[in-house]
Design an enzyme around this catalytic site. Structure first.
Site, PDB file in Angstrom:
ATOM      1  N   HIS A 117       0.887  -1.148   0.348  1.00  0.00           N
ATOM      2  CA  HIS A 117      -0.182   0.000   0.095  1.00  0.00           C
ATOM      3  C   HIS A 117       0.998   1.433   0.053  1.00  0.00           C
ATOM      4  O   HIS A 117       0.222   2.229  -0.220  1.00  0.00           O
ATOM      5  CB  HIS A 117      -0.676   0.204   1.315  1.00  0.00           C
ATOM      6  CG  HIS A 117      -0.221   0.149   2.697  1.00  0.00           C
ATOM      7  ND1 HIS A 117      -0.806  -0.793   2.916  1.00  0.00           N
ATOM      8  CD2 HIS A 117       0.098   1.335   3.175  1.00  0.00           C
ATOM      9  CE1 HIS A 117       0.578  -0.290   4.486  1.00  0.00           C
ATOM     10  NE2 HIS A 117       0.276   0.856   4.120  1.00  0.00           N
ATOM     11  N   ASP A 126      -0.273  -7.314   0.854  1.00  0.00           N
ATOM     12  CA  ASP A 126       0.062  -5.918   1.824  1.00  0.00           C
ATOM     13  C   ASP A 126       2.123  -5.702   1.906  1.00  0.00           C
ATOM     14  O   ASP A 126       2.448  -5.694   2.337  1.00  0.00           O
ATOM     15  CB  ASP A 126       0.141  -5.464   2.520  1.00  0.00           C
ATOM     16  CG  ASP A 126      -0.170  -4.083   2.439  1.00  0.00           C
ATOM     17  OD1 ASP A 126       0.467  -3.237   2.111  1.00  0.00           O
ATOM     18  OD2 ASP A 126      -0.232  -3.124   3.742  1.00  0.00           O
ATOM     19  N   SER A 169       4.577   2.581   7.610  1.00  0.00           N
ATOM     20  CA  SER A 169       4.582   1.086   7.122  1.00  0.00           C
ATOM     21  C   SER A 169       5.778   1.224   6.292  1.00  0.00           C
ATOM     22  O   SER A 169       6.199   1.809   5.367  1.00  0.00           O
ATOM     23  CB  SER A 169       3.150   1.710   5.611  1.00  0.00           C
ATOM     24  OG  SER A 169       2.264   2.431   6.491  1.00  0.00           O
TER      25      SER A 169
END
Length: 278
Positions: free
Chosen positions: A127, A157, A235
């Site tokens: 992402h 992911d 992230s």
């Protein structure tokens, strides 16, 4: 059994300072911090989260979920950072989106990654880079290099990037199967795209084998829950154990809760990365 809901944030890419949007799963911005919905919290189920360069997602947890008592030695965060920081990179993305008037607008985002092969391979969250039209990676030695997505798996992911570089310091990977609730961990990443180096936060393993649903549709299993602060921009960054080895990839945080973040267990991530590169 009813499952209350709360809004978590995906820790995806965070918008750079003075930039209105960023790449990240978001609940409002593009700071990579994924949003998630915790679908189950049983050891056999698995877990997942979203937190990298996008916003933090929503998550729901069973009302019966409990966290065992904590017991674990403190970590030497400065020593761990000195060991692992050379392998951590900043991932920046550029893309074109649309505003409320459906007019094209430039979007920028910031996330985190880490070197998995000395010949220029870098792991991060999918992402963080999904939909990006341009990707750059800044190494800890200050070099900024153009990156391309070599392989990606939206369902897990995870993404592998390639940069044109050699002899890069490789991140030491640990064994997430040995983790116990209460073990100390630290999270490292480019939280909020703040200048001056990565942000380091310390906490414990709050729970294991969570299953979470990201706002991007990924259902992540065997995810690690931690109270180490995970924010937009984290992230794709590492969750590190007391020995200085990566045991998770920070992926999501619960937005309407406090100190609830999620990391993809490195053992599962390693299998997925190996499959992507095979």
């Amino acid at each position: 059994m009813s499952v209350p809901t709360f809004e978590p944030r995906q820790s995806h890419a965070y918008p750079a300072p003075d930039v209105p949007s960023h790449r990240s799963r978001r609940v409002g911005g593009r700071v990579l911090a994924a949003s998630v919905a915790i679908v189950a919290a049983v050891a056999a189920a698995g877990a997942g989260g979203y937190l990298g360069g996008r916003d933090v997602a929503r998550a729901s947890v069973p009302t019966t979920a409990t966290v065992p008592a904590v017991s674990g030695a403190a970590v030497n965060a400065p020593a761990i950072l000195a060991k692992i920081e050379p392998s951590i990179v900043t991932v920046r993305t550029r893309s074109v989106g649309v505003n409320a008037l459906m007019e094209p607008v430039a979007e920028q985002g910031t996330g985190t990654g880490f070197v998995i092969a000395a010949n220029g391979l870098i792991a991060t969250n999918n992402h963080v880079v999904e939909g990006a039209q341009a990707i750059t990676v800044t190494l800890r030695d200050g070099r900024t290099l153009t990156a391309k997505v070599l392989r990606s798996d939206p369902a897990a992911d995870l993404a592998v990037l390639r940069v044109n570089a050699t002899n890069l310091p490789v991140a030491p990977l640990g064994d997430s199967s040995t983790l116990k609730v209460g073990d100390p961990v630290i999270a490292i990443g480019n939280a909020l795209a703040l200048p001056g180096g990565p942000t380091v936060t310390e906490g414990i393993v709050s729970a294991l084998d969570r299953t979470v649903q990201t706002d991007a549709g990924a259902r992540l299993q065997h995810v690690i829950q931690t109270d180490a602060a995970i924010n937009p921009g984290n992230s794709g960054g590492p969750l590190v154990d007391a020995s200085g080895r990566i045991v998770g990839i920070n992926t999501a945080a619960a937005g309407d809760a406090q100190n609830i973040g999620f990391s993809i267990a490195i053992n599962g991530a390693r299998h997925t990365i190996d499959d992507l590169l095979a």
